[in-house]
Design an enzyme around this catalytic site. Sequence first.
Site, short mmCIF file in Angstrom:
data_model
loop_
_atom_site.label_atom_id
_atom_site.label_comp_id
_atom_site.label_asym_id
_atom_site.label_seq_id
_atom_site.Cartn_x
_atom_site.Cartn_y
_atom_site.Cartn_z
N THR A 94 38.87 163.76 18.29
CA THR A 94 39.27 163.16 19.54
C THR A 94 38.69 161.75 19.62
O THR A 94 37.73 161.44 18.93
CB THR A 94 38.71 164.02 20.71
OG1 THR A 94 39.24 165.33 20.62
CG2 THR A 94 39.02 163.45 22.07
N GLY A 118 34.61 166.10 20.53
CA GLY A 118 33.75 167.13 20.00
C GLY A 118 33.92 168.56 20.46
O GLY A 118 32.96 169.32 20.40
N GLY A 119 35.10 168.99 20.94
CA GLY A 119 35.32 170.39 21.25
C GLY A 119 34.29 170.94 22.21
O GLY A 119 34.09 170.43 23.32
#
Length: 532
Positions: A346, A428-429
């Site tokens: 992202t 980063g999820g």
Amino acid sequence: MSRFAASSQGVVTSPHYLATAAGKAVLEAGGNAIEAALAVGSALCVVYPHMNSLGGDSFWLLSDGAGNLTGLDGAGPAGLRYSREFYAGQGISAMPVRGPHAANTVAGLVAVWGAAHAASQQRWGGKFSWPELLDRARAYAEEGFACSASQGEFLAQKWSELGDFAGLAEHYAPGGHPPPSGSNFQQPHLAASLRLLQRDGADSFYRGELGRRIAHGLAQAGSLLGTDDLAGFHCKEVTPITVPYRNGLAANMPPPTQGVASLLILGILNRFDLSRYDHRSADYVHLVVEATKAAFRLRDRHVADPDRIPVPVAELLASAHLDRLASELDLSRATPWGPGVGPADTVWFGVMDARGRAVSAIQSLYHEYGSGIVAGDTGILWQNRGASFSLHPEHVNTLEPGKRPFHTLNPAMYLEHGRPRLVYGTMGGDGQPQTQAAVATRALDYALPLSEVLDSPRWLLGRTWGNASVSLKLESRFAPEVFDELARRGHEVERVEDYAQMMGHAGVIRATGNGHMEAAADPRSDGSAAGI
């Protein structure tokens, strides 16, 4: 390239210096924060192709600096021909991560850009035309740019998953190997698609010539997404969600994003006096990690497409509920933890202009290089966001045709008296809410210089891209006694390298009063900050 900037006329930060330069040029020419953000976001889709693309999703928070906060939701839904029954018929028992049937959701990013440009023109007195704002991105694609080290490195790491996709290899590994750092990287097919976007507008991505070419290219690759799926999509303008924090309000995006999890963490931490702890201490890390666990349990139970599943956001963020969650935290022992959401690649970027108007924006392909599918001759790499669906019928995020998937993406702001004081976010999820908590607390509770906010050692609970373990990972710059004390409290502690990529590429803007503002970019990224 500078990672810190200050100005009274406007600032911008992004994870790639060329994108930051594009935004700075717009601000210098008198553009507003939305216009500068469009230049940044479009440039990032060219110069950071492993992290985001025109074929991905996006979410923006817009503040006019006078109390009005708007959210733009670009979560693309599953194609109408994708269902649990389809995958069962193919002998697939879990959502694929790569390939044509991972390219199963509409890309919402360009629709967000179109809505943002309309808002700029209609509400913020924008002066730049749509084609002008995409011109720098088109030039980067056409003429080339110096390839970042991470672009080639990530492709090399994932070559076993991606190397068999002919379209990806043709566009992103010319000559059959990932491009070396510093080499001039050109994307002529993507440049042609950007020219079409400039000529025909954002709507053409969904209901015009470019959309038809995209659908044809996806079909050739084996995806079931069609022109009807693209034509049926529109960006949603939504009301952001908020929770009190210190002297103001923390704001984020509503479901289907995990913005509520980021706010739950801050809402819980607001019940504690963080000044009692050093921000590099075991006490501080333990508290934030335990708040994160509480937030993630609720996120995983409730957050899905609110058009299909009611999500009790108001109840989750209610003061009495946050009081209860805070009271249940054990400050001396770690609670058990299991797998989380996992990887995400992202980009987050932020802009604030001279009038204090601000944009917090995030866009993504989900995993690095997304599905691995390039849509024909468009040069557009398609996301694999649909991999976050479940094929279990009772799961809150079970796949249904036209349903939007759970989203890790969540851009953040902190406001006092309706004015943005902090604009921040990260990739980063599962790491996004955790890094957001680190940034917000270190900037607000500890009032650290912005460079120190992002430079300070970070932690990550659970999985993220590049690592499948669910341990509590800490950068090695934490003191040895911090590792020892966290392990004593029951955390499964893992030491990782300094400035670890898995800790995310964060960015932050802070308004310090009297029209002064400052911005910083993460030393873990290829980014920079610039002031006017």
